[in-house]
Scaffold this motif. Structure first.
Motif, short mmCIF file in Angstrom:
data_model
loop_
_atom_site.label_atom_id
_atom_site.label_comp_id
_atom_site.label_asym_id
_atom_site.label_seq_id
_atom_site.Cartn_x
_atom_site.Cartn_y
_atom_site.Cartn_z
N TYR A 49 0.83 -1.21 0.00
CA TYR A 49 0.00 0.00 0.00
C TYR A 49 0.86 1.27 0.00
CZ TYR A 49 -4.47 -2.35 0.53
OH TYR A 49 -5.59 -3.11 0.30
N GLY A 50 2.02 1.19 0.66
CA GLY A 50 2.93 2.34 0.63
C GLY A 50 3.41 2.63 -0.78
N ALA A 51 3.75 1.56 -1.53
CA ALA A 51 4.17 1.74 -2.91
C ALA A 51 3.02 2.25 -3.78
CB ALA A 51 4.70 0.42 -3.46
N TRP A 52 1.82 1.72 -3.55
CA TRP A 52 0.65 2.18 -4.32
C TRP A 52 0.36 3.64 -4.05
CZ3 TRP A 52 -4.12 3.90 -2.44
CH2 TRP A 52 -5.10 4.11 -3.42
N ALA A 53 0.38 4.05 -2.77
CA ALA A 53 0.12 5.44 -2.43
C ALA A 53 1.19 6.35 -3.02
CB ALA A 53 0.06 5.61 -0.91
N THR A 54 2.43 5.91 -3.01
CA THR A 54 3.51 6.70 -3.61
C THR A 54 3.27 6.89 -5.10
OG1 THR A 54 5.08 5.85 -1.97
CG2 THR A 54 6.00 6.81 -3.99
N ALA A 121 -8.77 -4.73 -4.45
CA ALA A 121 -7.33 -4.82 -4.71
C ALA A 121 -6.84 -3.61 -5.50
CB ALA A 121 -7.01 -6.10 -5.46
N LYS A 122 -5.59 -3.25 -5.28
CA LYS A 122 -4.94 -2.16 -6.00
C LYS A 122 -3.84 -2.74 -6.89
CE LYS A 122 -7.19 0.55 -3.05
NZ LYS A 122 -8.42 1.28 -3.45
N SER A 123 -3.50 -2.01 -7.92
CA SER A 123 -2.43 -2.46 -8.81
C SER A 123 -1.35 -1.40 -8.89
CB SER A 123 -2.97 -2.76 -10.20
OG SER A 123 -3.55 -1.60 -10.78
N LEU A 124 -0.12 -1.84 -9.05
CA LEU A 124 1.01 -0.92 -9.21
C LEU A 124 1.31 -0.72 -10.69
CD1 LEU A 124 3.55 -2.11 -6.47
CD2 LEU A 124 1.87 -0.28 -6.34
N MET A 202 13.18 -5.34 3.52
CA MET A 202 13.29 -6.50 2.62
C MET A 202 11.90 -7.02 2.25
SD MET A 202 16.50 -8.40 4.47
CE MET A 202 16.66 -9.75 3.31
N ALA A 203 11.00 -7.09 3.24
CA ALA A 203 9.62 -7.49 2.94
C ALA A 203 8.97 -6.47 2.03
CB ALA A 203 8.82 -7.64 4.23
N GLY A 204 9.33 -5.18 2.21
CA GLY A 204 8.77 -4.14 1.36
C GLY A 204 9.16 -4.29 -0.09
N LEU A 205 10.43 -4.60 -0.35
CA LEU A 205 10.84 -4.80 -1.74
C LEU A 205 10.18 -6.04 -2.32
CD1 LEU A 205 12.53 -3.89 -4.13
CD2 LEU A 205 14.39 -5.33 -3.29
N ALA A 206 10.06 -7.10 -1.52
CA ALA A 206 9.38 -8.31 -2.00
C ALA A 206 7.94 -7.99 -2.38
CB ALA A 206 9.43 -9.40 -0.93
N ALA A 207 7.28 -7.13 -1.59
CA ALA A 207 5.90 -6.75 -1.89
C ALA A 207 5.81 -6.02 -3.21
CB ALA A 207 5.34 -5.88 -0.76
N VAL A 208 6.71 -5.07 -3.44
CA VAL A 208 6.69 -4.31 -4.69
C VAL A 208 6.94 -5.24 -5.88
CG1 VAL A 208 7.81 -2.47 -6.00
CG2 VAL A 208 7.38 -2.18 -3.56
N LEU A 209 7.89 -6.15 -5.73
CA LEU A 209 8.22 -7.04 -6.85
C LEU A 209 7.09 -8.01 -7.15
CD1 LEU A 209 11.97 -7.81 -6.01
CD2 LEU A 209 11.05 -6.08 -7.55
N SER A 211 3.97 -7.55 -6.47
CA SER A 211 2.80 -6.80 -6.90
C SER A 211 2.85 -6.44 -8.37
CB SER A 211 2.64 -5.53 -6.06
OG SER A 211 2.42 -5.85 -4.70
N GLN A 212 4.01 -6.66 -9.02
CA GLN A 212 4.06 -6.49 -10.47
C GLN A 212 3.26 -7.59 -11.17
OE1 GLN A 212 5.95 -3.79 -12.29
NE2 GLN A 212 5.23 -3.23 -10.26
N THR A 213 3.09 -8.72 -10.49
CA THR A 213 2.33 -9.84 -11.06
C THR A 213 0.97 -9.98 -10.40
OG1 THR A 213 4.41 -11.00 -11.51
CG2 THR A 213 2.39 -12.31 -11.55
N TYR A 214 0.94 -9.79 -9.08
CA TYR A 214 -0.32 -9.91 -8.33
C TYR A 214 -0.79 -8.53 -7.90
CZ TYR A 214 1.41 -14.69 -8.29
OH TYR A 214 1.89 -15.91 -8.67
#
Length: 294
Positions: A49-54, A121-124, A202-209, A211-214
């Motif tokens: 959600y942080g990446a999406w809001a950004t 759901a949100k998408s990046l 580290m969990a944050g980067l995994a989430a961003v990566l 979220s490119q697929t999910y």
């Protein structure tokens, strides 16, 4: 049945890299702090959600979006440490208390995300472009190629930080002998805050990566938490090399299962894999599971 083995190999490598980020976070926290962090999946969801809001309100630049995810994950890690570790680490039965506290934080956090962002759901935005990366006769989808590169870079930076920096050496001392580290003046609480911030990032980067697929959703951290725990247990809780090796093997198992049997069988084969590993090596591939028996 025709199988695209090149696609299977790329998928296995991508999943292995992302699962390694999650498992390293679980293993480092357990080895250095003795905490089984059941809220690690919440850090994943909050970072998404942080990446999406950004991307929505600041900039859709790939570096800015990834930075937003990393920052959100690190902040969530600090909050978890402040609530679940610092008040409890010197209390009796800390392992059980910490596990229950982080599980409660995870459940409350998911409800908070549902309240604030709703169930949809949100998408990046695509961070690595839409054109495949071409290496000779190989074509790698942009999201998978970017995920592999970014995950490897962050894992490399983290391992260099742990082996070369003063603070990293303090974390390694905590992993090897927490009581001895405290006796030579290493601050447990300060080190814990740094460890939780790094593993949250580290969990944050995994989430961003991923979220490119999910998609990003309040429950998006549940499956990654399960996968991270599977990998960490198979590698041996507390073992960094074991977590990396197990992540690669779990990625191969998932990619092969999806290609040969179907995605509905992925969790079944992964749990069978971890059962087989723990029957063969009860401490995991390189683990310190004996700590849990003390």
């Amino acid at each position: 049945m025709d199988v695209d083995w090149g696609f299977v190999a790329i998928t296995a490598l991508t999943l292995g890299c992302i699962y390694a980020l999650l498992a390293l976070g679980v293993s480092i926290v357990f080895a250095s702090l003795g905490l089984v962090n059941m809220a690690h999946g919440l850090s994943f969801a909050v970072a998404g959600y942080g990446a999406w809001a950004t991307a929505q309100w600041v900039s859709a630049s790939p570096l800015v979006v990834m930075g937003g995810g990393l920052l959100a994950g690190a902040v969530c890690g600090l909050l978890i440490c402040s609530v679940a570790f610092i008040p409890l680490h010197d209390k009796p039965n800390f392992v059980v208390r910490g596990l229950v506290a982080t599980l409660a934080i995870s459940l409350l956090g998911v409800q908070g995300l549902l309240t604030v962002f709703g169930p949809n759901a949100k998408s990046l935005p695509p961070l690595f472009g839409t054109q495949p990366w071409v290496w000779g006769s190989w074509q790698v989808p942009a999201d998978k190629g970017g995920a592999i590169v970014c995950a490897l870079v962050l894992m490399g930076i983290t391992l260099l930080w742990m082996t070369r920096s003063r603070m990293g050496l303090q974390v390694r001392a905590m992993m090897q002998n927490p009581e001895g580290a405290a006796l030579v003046g290493i601050g447990v609480r300060r080190t814990a805050l740094i460890v939780m911030a790094v593993t949250g990032a580290m969990a944050g980067l995994a989430a961003v990566l991923l979220s490119q697929t999910y998609f990003v959703s309040p429950f998006s951290g549940t499956t990654p938490l399960v996968k991270g725990l599977i990998v960490a247990l198979a590698g041996g809780l507390g073992s960094v090399p074991g977590a990396v090796a197990a992540a690669a093997m779990v990625g191969v198992v998932e990619a092969l299962t999806g290609a040969l049997l179907g995605g509905q069988y992925v969790l079944i084969t992964q749990f069978l894999f971890i059962i087989a590993v723990l029957l063969w090596r009860p401490r995991g591939l390189g683990g310190l599971l004996s700590h849990t028996r003390e």
